[in-house]
Design a protein around this motif. Structure first.
Motif, mmCIF file in Angstrom:
data_model
loop_
_atom_site.group_PDB
_atom_site.id
_atom_site.type_symbol
_atom_site.label_atom_id
_atom_site.label_comp_id
_atom_site.label_asym_id
_atom_site.label_seq_id
_atom_site.Cartn_x
_atom_site.Cartn_y
_atom_site.Cartn_z
ATOM 1 N N TYR A 141 -4.743 9.450 -26.724
ATOM 2 C CA TYR A 141 -4.827 9.886 -25.334
ATOM 3 C C TYR A 141 -5.835 11.022 -25.226
ATOM 4 N N PHE A 142 -6.551 11.072 -24.110
ATOM 5 C CA PHE A 142 -7.448 12.202 -23.867
ATOM 6 C C PHE A 142 -6.995 12.935 -22.614
ATOM 7 N N LEU A 143 -7.407 14.192 -22.523
ATOM 8 C CA LEU A 143 -6.972 15.053 -21.418
ATOM 9 C C LEU A 143 -8.180 15.446 -20.566
ATOM 10 N N PRO A 144 -8.374 14.782 -19.417
ATOM 11 C CA PRO A 144 -9.487 15.163 -18.542
ATOM 12 C C PRO A 144 -9.269 16.547 -17.957
ATOM 13 N N ILE A 145 -10.369 17.243 -17.697
ATOM 14 C CA ILE A 145 -10.290 18.554 -17.057
ATOM 15 C C ILE A 145 -11.268 18.604 -15.892
ATOM 16 N N GLU A 146 -10.963 19.472 -14.941
ATOM 17 C CA GLU A 146 -11.846 19.698 -13.805
ATOM 18 C C GLU A 146 -11.940 21.195 -13.537
ATOM 19 N N GLN A 147 -12.945 21.586 -12.751
ATOM 20 C CA GLN A 147 -13.071 22.966 -12.317
ATOM 21 C C GLN A 147 -12.250 23.157 -11.052
ATOM 22 N N ALA A 148 -11.482 24.228 -11.004
ATOM 23 C CA ALA A 148 -10.730 24.571 -9.800
ATOM 24 C C ALA A 148 -11.075 26.003 -9.408
ATOM 25 N N PHE A 149 -11.545 26.181 -8.188
ATOM 26 C CA PHE A 149 -11.962 27.513 -7.743
ATOM 27 C C PHE A 149 -10.753 28.360 -7.358
ATOM 28 N N LEU A 150 -10.829 29.617 -7.677
ATOM 29 C CA LEU A 150 -9.805 30.592 -7.308
ATOM 30 C C LEU A 150 -10.206 31.317 -6.020
ATOM 31 N N PHE A 151 -9.252 32.024 -5.437
ATOM 32 C CA PHE A 151 -9.469 32.892 -4.270
ATOM 33 C C PHE A 151 -10.079 32.130 -3.077
ATOM 34 N N ASP A 152 -9.756 30.832 -2.959
ATOM 35 C CA ASP A 152 -10.245 30.021 -1.837
ATOM 36 C C ASP A 152 -11.768 30.046 -1.716
ATOM 37 N N GLN A 153 -12.438 30.018 -2.864
ATOM 38 C CA GLN A 153 -13.900 30.119 -2.857
ATOM 39 C C GLN A 153 -14.607 28.756 -2.841
ATOM 40 N N ALA A 154 -13.860 27.667 -2.936
ATOM 41 C CA ALA A 154 -14.488 26.353 -3.081
ATOM 42 C C ALA A 154 -15.408 26.024 -1.907
ATOM 43 N N ALA A 155 -14.953 26.253 -0.681
ATOM 44 C CA ALA A 155 -15.751 25.890 0.493
ATOM 45 C C ALA A 155 -17.065 26.657 0.528
ATOM 46 N N THR A 156 -17.007 27.928 0.180
ATOM 47 C CA THR A 156 -18.229 28.739 0.171
ATOM 48 C C THR A 156 -19.206 28.236 -0.874
ATOM 49 N N PHE A 157 -18.691 27.953 -2.071
ATOM 50 C CA PHE A 157 -19.543 27.422 -3.136
ATOM 51 C C PHE A 157 -20.148 26.085 -2.725
ATOM 52 N N ASN A 158 -19.328 25.208 -2.172
ATOM 53 C CA ASN A 158 -19.810 23.899 -1.745
ATOM 54 C C ASN A 158 -20.936 24.018 -0.715
ATOM 55 N N ASN A 159 -20.769 24.912 0.235
ATOM 56 C CA ASN A 159 -21.787 25.086 1.273
ATOM 57 C C ASN A 159 -23.102 25.584 0.685
ATOM 58 N N ILE A 160 -23.024 26.495 -0.272
ATOM 59 C CA ILE A 160 -24.237 27.011 -0.898
ATOM 60 C C ILE A 160 -24.981 25.904 -1.643
ATOM 61 N N VAL A 161 -24.235 25.106 -2.399
ATOM 62 C CA VAL A 161 -24.863 24.019 -3.153
ATOM 63 C C VAL A 161 -25.444 22.973 -2.207
ATOM 64 N N MET A 162 -24.729 22.645 -1.145
ATOM 65 C CA MET A 162 -25.221 21.654 -0.199
ATOM 66 C C MET A 162 -26.484 22.134 0.501
ATOM 67 N N ARG A 163 -26.556 23.415 0.828
ATOM 68 C CA ARG A 163 -27.785 23.948 1.414
ATOM 69 C C ARG A 163 -28.928 23.898 0.417
ATOM 70 N N ALA A 164 -28.620 24.143 -0.862
ATOM 71 C CA ALA A 164 -29.652 24.070 -1.899
ATOM 72 C C ALA A 164 -30.211 22.658 -2.037
ATOM 73 N N CYS A 165 -29.412 21.681 -1.645
ATOM 74 C CA CYS A 165 -29.851 20.275 -1.695
ATOM 75 C C CYS A 165 -30.381 19.823 -0.335
ATOM 76 N N SER A 166 -30.644 20.789 0.548
ATOM 77 C CA SER A 166 -31.232 20.508 1.861
ATOM 78 C C SER A 166 -30.325 19.694 2.766
ATOM 79 N N PHE A 167 -29.009 19.891 2.616
ATOM 80 C CA PHE A 167 -28.081 19.205 3.509
ATOM 81 C C PHE A 167 -28.014 19.911 4.855
ATOM 82 N N GLU A 168 -28.256 21.208 4.820
ATOM 83 C CA GLU A 168 -28.121 21.980 6.071
ATOM 84 C C GLU A 168 -29.382 22.788 6.295
#
Length: 344
Positions: free
Chosen positions: A317-344
């Motif tokens: 068996y293998f154990l997959p892992i993912e990144q989980a943001f703390l302090f409700d920072q996920a939305a902010t990080f996502n927006n920054i990355v999306m802007r870097a990809c010219s989404f906004e």
């Protein structure tokens, strides 16, 4: 003994750090040429050697942007036995393409995954086929000028002095933070006090003003390559041989130990190529456990290097892992990355 020898090499760490600083200065002042591209090129990297969670962050960003852009992943393909540019196929072996690119391709079969030690050449080979390129572990590849850089620093390493190779584990001093567009402190504990956050950020603010984020490891459910799950309720009566070939297995062991009846840990070097004798040792260790319910547990990256014939003959068996943001920072990080990809 090894630690003592590494401290004896401290003068070489000073020389190494000096050489790195001079090299970066030469690139920063355009004495050496860097190549840029007309589309988003996102680099994910670190300052230390291994163990900061580059693959989970690569997968996180990939999930975020792949529905909106035709994105390719380009990796060096560390540990592979081949050279030059190569497309990664789900049927490839880790020997051909490296374990981390193979893991990404198998999880995202519809995404183009390529390997090339020369990142500029690798991008040039695919630039007419994609909208953006996501590079795993290319922060020190200064011949390339990325449009956006995500720098990962693992929490534990920041609790100690930053010492360059060969005495320490850092490829370059913290001054390298200044090239990042965002910094992510990875593998954090669930709770971080305001005082510790202030201390960490004060240390990094000497070199950069970019946003700083915090993530923890989010462990998923144990599973086989065929998708059979081993739920947490089944673990209490289970004994396991835990096989790791990663830089820092301690967090994995700390996660598994409270859940399992017994653990025998077999540790191998990062990106280790399992030999027939290694596989025999793993098999014999499992066989010698006197318990009705026993399994082999490994990481998702290590699973790419275990032969399919071995997996077919053992309860692996293998154990997959993912990144989980703390302090409700996920939305902010996502927006920054999306802007870097010219989404906004």
């Amino acid at each position: 003994m090894i630690r003592f020898i590494r401290w004896l090499l401290f003068p070489f760490s000073i020389l190494y750090a000096t050489a790195v600083l001079l090299r970066n200065w030469a690139y920063d002042n355009q004495l050496y040429n860097s190549t840029s591209f007309h589309f988003p090129v996102i680099v994910i990297g670190n300052l230390s050697v291994g163990g900061t969670g580059k693959s989970p962050m690569t997968e996180y960003v990939l999930r975020l942007i792949k529905a909106r852009l035709n994105v390719a992943v380009l990796s060096r393909g560390y540990g592979r036995k081949t050279k030059g540019f190569r497309y990664v196929d789900v049927q490839d072996s880790a020997k051909l393409v490296g374990d981390e690119p193979l893991q990404i391709k198998r999880k995202f079969p519809d995404v183009m995954v390529t390997v090339c030690e020369d990142r500029v050449h690798g991008i040039q080979r695919i630039q007419d086929q994609v909208d953006t390129v996501l590079l795993d572990d290319a922060y020190q590849h200064r011949k390339l000028r990325p449009s956006f850089s995500i720098l990962l620093l693992d929490y534990e390493s920041l609790q100690h002095p930053v010492i360059p190779l060969p005495t320490g584990n850092f490829r370059e001093p913290l001054l390298g933070c200044k090239r990042a567009d965002v910094i992510v402190i990875t593998k954090c504990p669930q709770k971080i006090s305001a005082q510790i956050r202030f201390s960490l950020e004060s240390r990094l603010r000497k070199y950069t003003v970019v946003p700083i984020f915090y993530t923890k490891i989010a462990y998923q459910t144990l599973q086989t390559t065929g998708g059979i799950l081993l739920c947490e309720a089944q673990l209490h009566d289970t004994c396991a041989v835990v096989v790791t070939g990663i830089a820092k297995p301690q967090p994995l062991l700390a996660h598994l130990e409270p859940q399992l009846k017994k653990i025998i840990h077999l540790s191998f070097p990062d990106h280790h190529e399992f030999s027939p004798s290694d596989l025999h040792r793993i098999s014999q260790t499992l066989q010698h456990i006197d318990a009705p319910q026993k399994v082999i547990i490994t990481t998702e990256k290590d699973m790419q290097r275990l032969p399919s014939s071995f997996i077919a003959q053992h309860p692996v068996y293998f154990l997959p892992i993912e990144q989980a943001f703390l302090f409700d920072q996920a939305a902010t990080f996502n927006n920054i990355v999306m802007r870097a990809c010219s989404f906004e």
